[in-house]
Design a protein around this motif. Structure first.
Motif, short mmCIF file in Angstrom:
data_model
loop_
_atom_site.label_atom_id
_atom_site.label_comp_id
_atom_site.label_asym_id
_atom_site.label_seq_id
_atom_site.Cartn_x
_atom_site.Cartn_y
_atom_site.Cartn_z
N MET A 283 1.65 17.15 13.55
CA MET A 283 1.14 16.90 12.21
C MET A 283 1.69 15.31 11.64
O MET A 283 2.79 14.70 11.87
CB MET A 283 1.84 17.82 11.21
CG MET A 283 1.84 17.44 9.84
SD MET A 283 2.55 18.62 8.74
CE MET A 283 4.37 18.03 8.69
N ASN A 284 0.49 14.57 11.54
CA ASN A 284 0.75 13.23 11.23
C ASN A 284 -0.11 12.94 9.90
O ASN A 284 -1.30 13.01 10.24
CB ASN A 284 0.40 12.50 12.27
CG ASN A 284 0.97 10.99 12.11
OD1 ASN A 284 1.47 10.71 11.06
ND2 ASN A 284 0.57 10.11 13.16
N ILE A 285 0.41 12.65 8.75
CA ILE A 285 -0.05 12.60 7.48
C ILE A 285 0.19 11.29 7.05
O ILE A 285 1.39 10.81 7.07
CB ILE A 285 0.00 13.63 6.37
CG1 ILE A 285 -0.23 15.01 7.17
CG2 ILE A 285 -0.39 13.38 5.19
CD1 ILE A 285 0.43 16.14 6.35
N THR A 286 -0.90 10.54 6.74
CA THR A 286 -0.58 9.18 5.96
C THR A 286 -1.37 8.97 4.74
O THR A 286 -2.62 9.46 4.63
CB THR A 286 -1.22 7.90 6.94
OG1 THR A 286 -0.23 8.08 8.11
CG2 THR A 286 -0.79 6.63 6.24
N ARG A 287 -1.00 8.63 3.65
CA ARG A 287 -1.41 8.49 2.05
C ARG A 287 -1.01 7.06 1.68
O ARG A 287 -0.05 6.86 1.65
CB ARG A 287 -0.70 9.56 1.24
CG ARG A 287 -1.53 9.58 -0.07
CD ARG A 287 -1.12 10.96 -0.65
NE ARG A 287 0.26 10.88 -1.51
CZ ARG A 287 0.43 10.80 -2.77
NH1 ARG A 287 -0.90 10.42 -3.49
NH2 ARG A 287 1.53 10.44 -3.24
N LYS A 288 -2.26 6.56 1.09
CA LYS A 288 -2.06 5.43 0.16
C LYS A 288 -1.56 5.50 -1.04
O LYS A 288 -2.08 6.57 -1.56
CB LYS A 288 -3.54 4.59 0.16
CG LYS A 288 -3.95 4.04 1.77
CD LYS A 288 -4.20 2.67 1.63
CE LYS A 288 -4.81 2.14 2.85
NZ LYS A 288 -3.78 1.51 3.61
N LEU A 289 -0.62 4.87 -1.45
CA LEU A 289 0.12 5.06 -2.77
C LEU A 289 -0.63 4.41 -3.93
O LEU A 289 -0.54 2.97 -3.57
CB LEU A 289 1.37 5.10 -2.72
CG LEU A 289 2.10 6.22 -1.59
CD1 LEU A 289 3.56 5.60 -1.55
CD2 LEU A 289 1.93 7.53 -2.21
N LEU A 290 -0.91 4.58 -5.15
CA LEU A 290 -1.16 3.60 -6.03
C LEU A 290 -0.62 4.31 -7.54
O LEU A 290 -0.18 5.24 -7.66
CB LEU A 290 -2.50 4.17 -6.50
CG LEU A 290 -3.61 3.70 -5.35
CD1 LEU A 290 -5.07 4.14 -5.68
CD2 LEU A 290 -3.94 2.22 -5.10
N PRO A 291 -0.17 3.22 -8.15
CA PRO A 291 0.91 3.67 -9.55
C PRO A 291 -0.20 4.39 -10.27
O PRO A 291 -1.38 4.32 -10.49
CB PRO A 291 0.80 2.12 -10.06
CG PRO A 291 0.90 1.13 -9.00
CD PRO A 291 -0.07 1.97 -8.04
N SER A 292 0.57 5.38 -11.16
CA SER A 292 0.06 6.25 -12.07
C SER A 292 -0.55 5.14 -13.25
O SER A 292 -0.15 4.26 -13.46
CB SER A 292 0.78 7.23 -12.65
OG SER A 292 2.03 6.85 -13.14
N ARG A 293 -1.67 5.73 -13.76
CA ARG A 293 -2.29 4.92 -15.01
C ARG A 293 -1.13 4.93 -16.11
O ARG A 293 -1.02 3.53 -16.54
CB ARG A 293 -3.24 5.90 -15.76
CG ARG A 293 -4.03 5.40 -16.81
CD ARG A 293 -5.32 6.17 -17.33
NE ARG A 293 -6.16 6.18 -16.19
CZ ARG A 293 -7.19 6.99 -15.95
NH1 ARG A 293 -7.12 8.09 -17.12
NH2 ARG A 293 -7.92 7.21 -14.92
N MET A 294 -0.39 5.80 -16.39
CA MET A 294 0.63 5.44 -17.43
C MET A 294 1.72 4.32 -17.20
O MET A 294 2.26 3.52 -17.73
CB MET A 294 1.60 6.53 -17.69
CG MET A 294 2.18 6.55 -18.89
SD MET A 294 1.09 6.24 -20.20
CE MET A 294 1.56 7.38 -21.65
#
Length: 148
Positions: free
Chosen positions: A1-12
């Motif tokens: 299992m290899n998962i990569t996710r890009k992170l973006l700041p929340s709208r708030m």
């Protein structure tokens, strides 16, 4: 299992960051047009304390069988799964009491809540979080979850 996710700041968080940046920008403008040398020095130090943590902002998270890796703007944090207990967090009021923390484009620093106690946070979105509790010393860090 290899998962990569890009992170973006929340709208708030982006809204708060824009407001804080505008206030800091006005303080800098005021300090250099109306203030004396001491005020200028204080404003520059305060600005650095607010802006420099952005270099620690997570941009992606990767989970494999043994580790969770957080890629930062500058650097990387690696957590070994065998050394931590992983708990999913589902609350929006997690960042209510700041002990020594900033919330300009990221949640970074030490926070406290009644349910968790004192913890370190390094995340950009308060809707999809996990807490890593160190099995040796009980220290807690809250990060973005690698899962969507």
């Amino acid at each position: 299992m290899n998962i990569t996710r890009k992170l973006l700041p929340s709208r708030m968080l982006i809204i708060y960051s824009i407001i804080i940046s505008a206030i800091v920008g006005y303080a800098i403008y005021y300090a250099f047009t109306e203030g004396n040398t001491l005020i200028r020095i204080v404003v520059i130090i305060a600005t650095l304390l607010i802006v420099l943590p952005v270099l620690r902002m997570p941009v992606s998270i990767n989970e494999d069988n043994d580790t969770i890796r957080i890629k930062l703007i500058v650097g990387e944090k690696v957590f070994l799964k065998k050394e931590h207990t992983i708990t999913h967090i589902k609350t929006k009021s997690l960042f209510s009491v700041r002990l020594f923390a900033t919330s300009v484009f990221l949640y970074w620093g030490y926070f406290w809540t009644k349910s968790i106690g004192t913890f370190y946070a390094l995340c950009v979105d308060n809707t999809n979080l996990i807490m890593l509790t160190n099995k040796n010393d009980g220290s807690k860090i809250v990060i973005d979850s690698p899962f969507v």
